[in-house]
Scaffold this active site. Structure first.
Site, short mmCIF file in Angstrom:
data_model
loop_
_atom_site.label_atom_id
_atom_site.label_comp_id
_atom_site.label_asym_id
_atom_site.label_seq_id
_atom_site.Cartn_x
_atom_site.Cartn_y
_atom_site.Cartn_z
CB ALA A 68 -28.86 -21.15 -15.13
CB SER A 69 -26.82 -20.16 -10.81
OG SER A 69 -26.92 -21.53 -10.48
CB VAL A 70 -28.63 -15.19 -13.30
CG1 VAL A 70 -28.92 -13.70 -13.15
CG2 VAL A 70 -27.26 -15.38 -13.97
CE LYS A 72 -27.96 -21.65 -6.71
NZ LYS A 72 -28.20 -22.16 -8.08
CE1 TYR A 175 -24.06 -21.48 -6.30
CE2 TYR A 175 -24.02 -23.15 -8.02
CZ TYR A 175 -24.40 -21.91 -7.57
OH TYR A 175 -25.13 -21.08 -8.39
#
Length: 389
Positions: A68-70, A72, A175
């Site tokens: 997921a957002s890891v 980014k 975000y």
């Protein structure tokens, strides 16, 4: 489980083990892999619980997780590698690289968007899961990068650009799906698919062999669960998960992690292991070599948004792709000022405290406890309790 010989075992693992064991016993998590490094040394590493509850498969330290957002910080680092190579500039206009990506302001005028706006989440974009049901992104068919939309990245960009920006770029912080747009820029600059670009720019140089947009070994992939009343439930493809009251919430498709046709989401689409991600964090904490010069790491980890308020993260600012702690009192945390921290929807949290020379990776297979639940607070307090003793 592994403990460093240089750390008194009575000083480090006790409370951390207690937090993990209690959270598993309370059925707030199904499984987790936790790694702690201090001064470049792995001082704590544990796999706990189950990777697959239904098949009674225990969690292993090399388990793969939907990041997921890891994703980014990995993609943001790749963009900065291109900056270091002189192939991209932070103040380049986005439409220099993506001529068809030209969203408009609320008044109908075309907006001026830069790479810096994308990396600082001040681009005027949002996420579908932040909007109300049947919001503008849902009406446009925008994917947040975790569902199974069966569209190409180019089509998703077209849909994003069809919706007016929420605000003039640079004037607010929200975000957003901006890192998906950044991923498309990286692909355009390198003239390769995003997966190949990330491999050549970041994961190959660091030996992050577990990390890609598809699970490199599906048998090591942990199942995905969501917290429920009695115990976490298994997340199915085309599932939904409530987030904030009044919003549409997350649309999730765990099968995306093994679907070679899914577009490469720069903000949410990668799969990897806790050990791999720790390599990236430690590389950045130590100054960036061999990926980046120290000057760019400093810029990445310095607040770029001034005093713009950050919803959900009081006391923090934002650098180039990551949050930064400004005021520990306001944030109510034992972390040192300057600490970097983020997480991921499927159940992950991580932070780096440069002052303490500390990096912590906590990957779990349970949303949302592992991202924003009490577990993240308890783990952080346990780590600092042991450091200070």
């Amino acid at each position: 489980m592994f403990y460093s010989n240089k750390i008194n075992p009575e000083c480090l693992p006790g409370r951390i083990d207690e937090v993990i064991d209690r959270t598993l016993a309370d059925k707030r998590l199904v499984g987790a892999v936790i790694k702690v490094a201090i001064d470049g040394e792995l001082v704590y590493s544990r796999a706990a619980g189950l990777a697959d509850r239904e098949m009674n498969r225990t969690m292993q330290e090399d388990a793969l997780f939907r990041l997921a957002s890891v994703t980014k910080p990995i993609v943001s680092t790749a963009a900065l590698v291109l900056v270091a190579q002189g192939r991209l500039q932070l103040d380049d206009r986005v439409d220099r690289w993506l001529p068809e990506f030209r969203p408009r302001l609320q008044n109908g005028e075309f907006a001026t968007l830069t790479i810096r706006h994308l990396m600082t989440h001040t681009a005027g974009l949002t996420y579908r899961f932040f909007q109300e049901e049947n919001g503008s992104y849902q009406r446009a068919g925008v994917s947040d990068g975790m569902d199974q939309p069966s569209i190409a990245l180019e089509e998703n960009l077209r849909r994003i650009a069809s919706v007016p920006l929420l605000y003039t770029p640079g004037t607010e912080w929200k975000y957003s799906i901006a890192t998906d747009v950044l991923g498309a820029v990286i692909a355009k600059v390198t003239e390769t698919p995003l997966s190949e670009a990330i491999h050549s720019l970041v994961t190959k140089p660091l030996g992050m062999s577990d990390t890609d947009f598809i699970a490199i070994d599906p048998e090591r992939l942990a199942n995905a669960y969501a917290n429920d009343a009695a115990e976490p439930r298994l997340i199915q493809d085309h599932d939904s998960l409530a987030f904030l009251e009044g919003t549409a919430g997350f649309r999730l498709a765990p099968g995306r992690a093994i679907d070679t046709t899914a577009y490469h989401s720069g903000g949410a689409g990668m799969v990897g292991s806790a050990g791999d991600f720790l390599k990236l964090l430690e590389t950045l904490r130590k100054g960036g070599a061999p990926l980046l010069p120290e000057s760019l790491v400093r810029e990445m980890t310095t607040n770029q948004i001034g005093d713009l308020p950050m919803a959900f993260w009081p006391g923090r600012g934002f650098g180039l792709g990551i949050t930064l702690l400004k005021d520990p009192v306001v944030a109510d945390t034992p972390e040192s000022p300057g600490t970097w921290r983020m997480g991921g929807t499927y159940g992950h949290s991580w932070f780096v405290d440069p002052k303490q020379q500390l990096s912590v990776v906590a990957f779990t297979n349970t949303a949302l406890e592992g991202m924003s639940g009490q577990f993240t607070v308890d783990l952080c307090e346990a780590v600092y309790d042991r450091i200070k003793k």
